[in-house]
Design a protein around this motif. Structure first.
Motif, PDB file in Angstrom:
ATOM      1  N   GLN A   1     -45.410   1.040  33.374  1.00 36.15           N
ATOM      2  CA  GLN A   1     -46.766   0.995  33.908  1.00 36.15           C
ATOM      3  C   GLN A   1     -46.711   0.606  35.370  1.00 36.15           C
ATOM      4  O   GLN A   1     -45.977  -0.318  35.755  1.00 36.15           O
ATOM      5  CB  GLN A   1     -47.631   0.003  33.144  1.00 36.15           C
ATOM      6  CG  GLN A   1     -49.088   0.041  33.597  1.00 36.15           C
ATOM      7  CD  GLN A   1     -49.971  -0.812  32.729  1.00 36.15           C
ATOM      8  OE1 GLN A   1     -49.982  -2.025  32.879  1.00 36.15           O
ATOM      9  NE2 GLN A   1     -50.688  -0.174  31.824  1.00 36.15           N
TER      10      GLN A   1
ATOM     11  N   LYS B   1     -53.687   3.237  38.655  1.00 43.72           N
ATOM     12  CA  LYS B   1     -52.918   2.768  37.513  1.00 43.72           C
ATOM     13  C   LYS B   1     -52.455   3.986  36.731  1.00 43.72           C
ATOM     14  O   LYS B   1     -53.230   4.917  36.504  1.00 43.72           O
ATOM     15  CB  LYS B   1     -53.786   1.877  36.616  1.00 43.72           C
ATOM     16  CG  LYS B   1     -53.111   1.408  35.349  1.00 43.72           C
ATOM     17  CD  LYS B   1     -54.073   0.554  34.531  1.00 43.72           C
ATOM     18  CE  LYS B   1     -53.451   0.116  33.223  1.00 43.72           C
ATOM     19  NZ  LYS B   1     -54.364  -0.733  32.444  1.00 43.72           N
TER      20      LYS B   1
ATOM     21  N   THR C   1     -49.495   5.067  33.389  1.00 42.11           N
ATOM     22  CA  THR C   1     -48.518   4.657  32.393  1.00 42.11           C
ATOM     23  C   THR C   1     -47.713   5.866  31.969  1.00 42.11           C
ATOM     24  O   THR C   1     -48.275   6.940  31.755  1.00 42.11           O
ATOM     25  CB  THR C   1     -49.232   4.053  31.157  1.00 42.11           C
ATOM     26  OG1 THR C   1     -50.030   2.947  31.592  1.00 42.11           O
ATOM     27  CG2 THR C   1     -48.236   3.594  30.114  1.00 42.11           C
TER      28      THR C   1
ATOM     29  N   LEU D   1     -49.313  -0.415  38.461  1.00 38.40           N
ATOM     30  CA  LEU D   1     -50.673  -0.839  38.777  1.00 38.40           C
ATOM     31  C   LEU D   1     -50.702  -1.239  40.239  1.00 38.40           C
ATOM     32  O   LEU D   1     -49.948  -2.120  40.663  1.00 38.40           O
ATOM     33  CB  LEU D   1     -51.071  -2.024  37.891  1.00 38.40           C
ATOM     34  CG  LEU D   1     -52.423  -2.667  38.162  1.00 38.40           C
ATOM     35  CD1 LEU D   1     -53.553  -1.668  37.948  1.00 38.40           C
ATOM     36  CD2 LEU D   1     -52.610  -3.883  37.274  1.00 38.40           C
TER      37      LEU D   1
END
Length: 142
Positions: free
Chosen positions: A66, A2, A4, A68
């Motif tokens: 983001q 993950k 960002t 993921l």
């Protein structure tokens, strides 16, 4: 995995995000890498253009991206500081008809239609009056 990114809403950010996604998909051998890079590119361009329409100076406006990834899918979200898209405009964008626009082609206006057809799901959310989220997910395994 993950991560960002928070970037200024300007054209340089598009190139930066394109490079980050290219490196990420290559290093981790992500399936559908070209499609995912195209999808994120279109979503970021849309966010920047939406913020330009409301005259948000690029030195102030931010976009948050983001990524993921789990074993089965990748989820991408883009949050901008614009007001989002109306339900009516959203329906038009997702059901692009090339025959309807035959004599009125521009370089924009087809992105969400292509994005919708390249991912497994797409969603939109008004987070606040000035924040809008677009999310997509794509199965990569299983």
């Amino acid at each position: 995995m993950k991560f960002t990114l928070r970037v200024q809403a300007n054209r340089q950010a598009v190139h930066f995000i394109d490079n980050v996604m290219e490196n990420y998909t290559n290093i981790y051998s992500i399936p559908f890498s070209k499609e995912l890079r195209f999808v994120l590119h279109e979503l970021v361009i849309n966010a920047i253009e939406a913020m330009e329409k409301i005259d948000t100076p690029s030195s102030y406006g931010k976009i948050q991206i983001q990524v993921l990834q789990n074993d089965e899918e990748i989820t991408l979200t883009v949050i901008d500081e614009a007001q989002g898209i109306t339900e009516n405009d959203l329906k038009k964008a997702l059901q692009f008809d090339p025959n309807e626009h035959y004599y009125n082609y521009t370089d924009r206006g087809r992105g969400l239609f292509f994005v919708k057809n390249m991912v497994d799901s797409i969603w939109f959310k008004h987070i606040s009056r000035t924040k809008f989220l677009v999310g997509v997910s794509k199965k990569i395994h299983g």
